[in-house]
Design an enzyme around this catalytic site. Structure first.
Site, PDB file in Angstrom:
ATOM      1  N   GLU A  83       0.854  -1.197   0.000  1.00  0.00           N
ATOM      2  CA  GLU A  83       0.000   0.000   0.000  1.00  0.00           C
ATOM      3  C   GLU A  83       0.888   1.244   0.000  1.00  0.00           C
ATOM      4  O   GLU A  83       1.431   1.633   1.031  1.00  0.00           O
ATOM      5  CB  GLU A  83      -0.945  -0.038   1.206  1.00  0.00           C
ATOM      6  CG  GLU A  83      -1.902  -1.231   1.145  1.00  0.00           C
ATOM      7  CD  GLU A  83      -2.768  -1.380   2.381  1.00  0.00           C
ATOM      8  OE1 GLU A  83      -3.939  -1.751   2.230  1.00  0.00           O
ATOM      9  OE2 GLU A  83      -2.265  -1.120   3.501  1.00  0.00           O
ATOM     10  N   GLU A 137       5.208   0.348   6.707  1.00  0.00           N
ATOM     11  CA  GLU A 137       3.797  -0.006   6.524  1.00  0.00           C
ATOM     12  C   GLU A 137       3.417  -0.211   5.055  1.00  0.00           C
ATOM     13  O   GLU A 137       2.364  -0.758   4.758  1.00  0.00           O
ATOM     14  CB  GLU A 137       2.905   1.084   7.139  1.00  0.00           C
ATOM     15  CG  GLU A 137       3.037   1.242   8.643  1.00  0.00           C
ATOM     16  CD  GLU A 137       2.306   0.152   9.412  1.00  0.00           C
ATOM     17  OE1 GLU A 137       1.450  -0.515   8.805  1.00  0.00           O
ATOM     18  OE2 GLU A 137       2.615  -0.035  10.600  1.00  0.00           O
TER      19      GLU A 137
END
Length: 333
Positions: free
Chosen positions: A306, A314
């Protein structure tokens, strides 16, 4: 002998099916990335790879439409910034009507995760239980309470003690938040959803990497008669111990997230991440030392990298690249 062999074959097939059906993936949608495939392609990718369960973090028309008649079990999330609104009964009823009931005839809803990793000392924490209660009432009014369970997703930061696992206990700050939620889950026969990340215990608590990757060759933690060779089991059983101490011993834990990033630091490598996912997939076919011999329903985080996440690490939890190419040699069966 032939009938007996046939029976054994069916039993083995059933065990294999149980393991496969216990596995799902987390799909964040387009909110955290601008380069992902269409929702239709996402569902097709899951079907092709025998992924039978998906967790989404917020319901929206495009994903719910393509999940119709897919036979994919679904966790639907209520975003944390919606919790205050859904502490109002009529707002919760409207949410359930639009996002659940309108699709319930041919979308396989399994759980509603009311909030994700809500900090028990935050302003938002006070709205979690009322939102759960209101959504449960709306689900019950729709006659769906036996099909869909209402829960919330927590992380292991709620534990004040986690080592050894039998000493697992919720922190003083967490108890006022989690205790009434435990009572709600027990009374409604719903599981606790928990995000279990050995990776973060390596990063922030200096736990050994082999212990986190399921590659330790010897017992790392002796806990009475129970022995722990991996951190995943230790965290799970610490949470089970904490639940038992708060009248939640009957609850099942569903692992609503678990993963390892492939870039961004020294232990965040393709090799480590691939090792973690492969070993996790194999491991959850069984149970933990405290709760043995039963598949652990587990959702791998995440389906895709992402690229809009704020923190670099992340951005690299994906099992697939946005091109739909697999990042690892992983068999979801």
């Amino acid at each position: 002998m032939a009938p007996m062999l046939l029976l054994i074959g069916f039993l083995i097939a059933g065990l294999e099916l149980t393991g496969a059906q216990s596995l799902g993936v987390c799909y964040g949608g387009h909110g955290n990335a601008n380069n992902l495939p269409t929702e239709s392609e996402v569902v097709s990718l899951c079907t092709t790879n025998n992924i039978g369960r998906i967790r989404i973090y917020s319901p929206y028309t495009e994903i719910l439409q393509v999940l119709r008649d897919s036979n994919i079990d679904l966790i639907v999330g209520v975003p944390n910034d919606s919790l205050q609104a859904l502490a109002n009964l009529s707002a919760a009823a409207d949410w359930v009507q639009r996002n659940i009931k309108d699709y319930s005839s041919n979308v396989e809803f399994k759980y509603i995760a009311v909030g994700n990793e809500v900090n028990p000392t935050s302003e938002t924490a006070q709205f979690v239980l009322p939102a759960m209660q209101n959504i449960y009432k709306a689900i019950t009014d729709a006659g769906l309470q036996n099909q869909i369970k209402v829960s919330t997703a927590v992380d292991t930061n709620l534990l004040g003690v986690f080592d050894p696992p039998s000493a697992g206990a919720f922190s003083d700050n967490a108890r006022p938040f989690i205790e009434p939620i435990i009572s709600f889950l027990v009374s409604n026969g719903a599981p606790l959803l928990a995000n279990i990340y050995p990776y973060f215990r390596v990063k922030y608590n200096n736990q050994p990497v082999p212990y986190a990757l399921f590659t330790a060759t010897e017992v790392v933690v002796h806990d009475g008669q129970l022995e722990y060779r991996n951190l995943f089991d230790a965290l799970m059983d610490a949470l089970y111990s904490a639940l038992e101490k708060r009248n939640g011993g009957s609850l099942k834990i569903v692992v609503s997230e678990s993963g390892w990033p492939s870039a961004g630091g020294a232990v965040e490598t393709i090799e480590n991440a691939g090792t973690y996912y492969r070993n996790l997939i194999n491991h959850v076919k069984g149970g933990t030392p405290k709760r043995p011999a039963k598949a652990i329903e587990t959702y791998l985080f995440a389906l895709f990298d992402e690229n809009l996440k704020t923190e670099e690490i992340e951005r690299h939890f994906g099992l697939f690249y946005p091109s739909k190419q697999p990042k690892y040699n992983v068999n979801f069966n």
